[in-house]
Design an enzyme around this catalytic site. Sequence first.
Site, PDB file in Angstrom:
ATOM      1  N   SER A  46       0.837  -1.201   0.000  1.00 34.30           N
ATOM      2  CA  SER A  46       0.000   0.000   0.000  1.00 34.30           C
ATOM      3  C   SER A  46       0.874   1.253   0.000  1.00 34.30           C
ATOM      4  O   SER A  46       1.678   1.440  -0.906  1.00 34.30           O
ATOM      5  CB  SER A  46      -0.964  -0.042   1.190  1.00 34.30           C
ATOM      6  N   GLU A  78      -8.946  -4.671  -5.336  1.00 35.39           N
ATOM      7  CA  GLU A  78      -8.367  -3.689  -4.421  1.00 35.39           C
ATOM      8  C   GLU A  78      -9.429  -2.804  -3.766  1.00 35.39           C
ATOM      9  O   GLU A  78      -9.337  -2.452  -2.594  1.00 35.39           O
ATOM     10  CB  GLU A  78      -7.367  -2.801  -5.173  1.00 35.39           C
ATOM     11  N   HIS A 119      -7.657  -5.335  -0.767  1.00 34.90           N
ATOM     12  CA  HIS A 119      -6.463  -4.621  -0.324  1.00 34.90           C
ATOM     13  C   HIS A 119      -6.060  -5.034   1.084  1.00 34.90           C
ATOM     14  O   HIS A 119      -6.853  -5.026   2.016  1.00 34.90           O
ATOM     15  CB  HIS A 119      -6.761  -3.121  -0.354  1.00 34.90           C
TER      16      HIS A 119
END
Length: 506
Positions: free
Chosen positions: A198, A323, A416
């Site tokens: 990330s 995501e 994610h």
Amino acid sequence: MSLTAVRPDLTVETMEGPVRGAVNSGLRTWRGIPYAAPPVGELRLRLPQPVRPWTEVFDATAYGPVPPQPRGRGFLGAGRRTPMDEDCLTVNVTAPLAPAAPRPVLVYLYGGGFTTGAASAEAYDSTRLVERGDVVYVCMNYRLGALGFMDFRRYSTPQRPFDANCGLADQVAALRWVQRNIARFGGDPGNVTIFGQSAGAMSVTALMCAPSAKGLFHRAIALSSAPSTAYGPGLPEKWAANLLDLLGVPEADAGKALASLPASRLVEAAVRLTRDVAPESEPGTRAVAPVVDGDFLPLHPIDAFRAGTAHRVPLVMGNMGREGALFDQFEDVLPTKPERIDTMFALTGPDLKDRVLGAYPGYPGKREAVDVGGDAVFWHPGIQVAEAHSAFAPTWSYRFDYAPRMAHLLGLGATHGLDIPAVFGNYASGLGRFLTLAGGGRTAVSVSNRFQGALLRFARTGNPGPMWPAYETQSRKTKIFDRTDQIVPDPHHVRRVAWNGYLGYR
């Protein structure tokens, strides 16, 4: 982790001074070692400066304070009682017990949207990674939020200047510490891999484009990077003004306020800015992010990769299958709703809107809108980097499609952050344990073993192995990690072609 022993080889003479570690969970550990001067007082919002050397043995058995940030996310950042301070620039090292030839070094950059994160977070317990890979692991704290990733240079005065990209510069300072010192901990300074997830992965791709980071690492792994998340000069200046408005500070008093306000006030304002302002006014951006300042970052990362000026080191680059799902449910900051998507295209590519949305049959349905937002921020820019970098250096692309049963029950799928337990091999604790509460633990461990094993081979040799072909623009072969792995040429071909030519924010 339990303290089990003290050994003579736990005292290490670093270039700055001696440090004494401990044995935890069968590994040698050193925690809270300062790698730069405390960024406080006159050094607040300035680039990191060298730490003052010491002569007495430094007790490196406890983690240092985490950077100022919101509390409540102890698993990934700061819990309610986690020590927190602006004096946070410390590094942690974990190494095997047995002496050996210099080992590969893995340096992890934590995620958290540039607003949260900590080198001491439970999610990044490196025990299994170090044991399996026979590597030396390093993780540093770096400044976050307004103190690390905003641009206040316009409010500088000769008496009180401010710098941009302080958080990224902290990472460079820590990598320089690694080059100076890691051999003393058994690591190989000539074989350093940076990896992050990330915001940590965004840092990886930004550092690949930062001249000051040249030669400090030799391979890179970007797990769910959003490499287009770097802006300048217009948006950072606008957000700096927005932050002052949220603080109730007139421009004439900006310099004094930024230098003296309690860190907690800056943290609170930055959270409001990233949560409430930027997602609505400029959907798809992060108000707290790297700055294309013409110096630390001379070019936007996407442009640097295309020009071949990014550091030409082997790169593994990839994303989760969906995501955007996490953000739609838990952190509403992406353009995952039609209204925000309309605004995003109006600002960045109105002529491409119909073509792109036409590649998502069912749009504006909820699932399709979520995928548009995730692809705009993560997947499409990641493909841009992979195809550009593959012309200059070995590049491998992946998609992580595995999600335990609990993730499907929550409506998330392979979203994610769910790859973190797989990377670190931590399905027996924390997030990993929660994700396998509804079953699937054996499968999760099997996927983790394959994914982690490929990344460790890459860190050791510069190649993830024969079962993972390199990415090139003719076939675009991509490794899909799932219950059964496969190689897929040009996955989501229709979407990729539809997004072609979209540049996003600059």
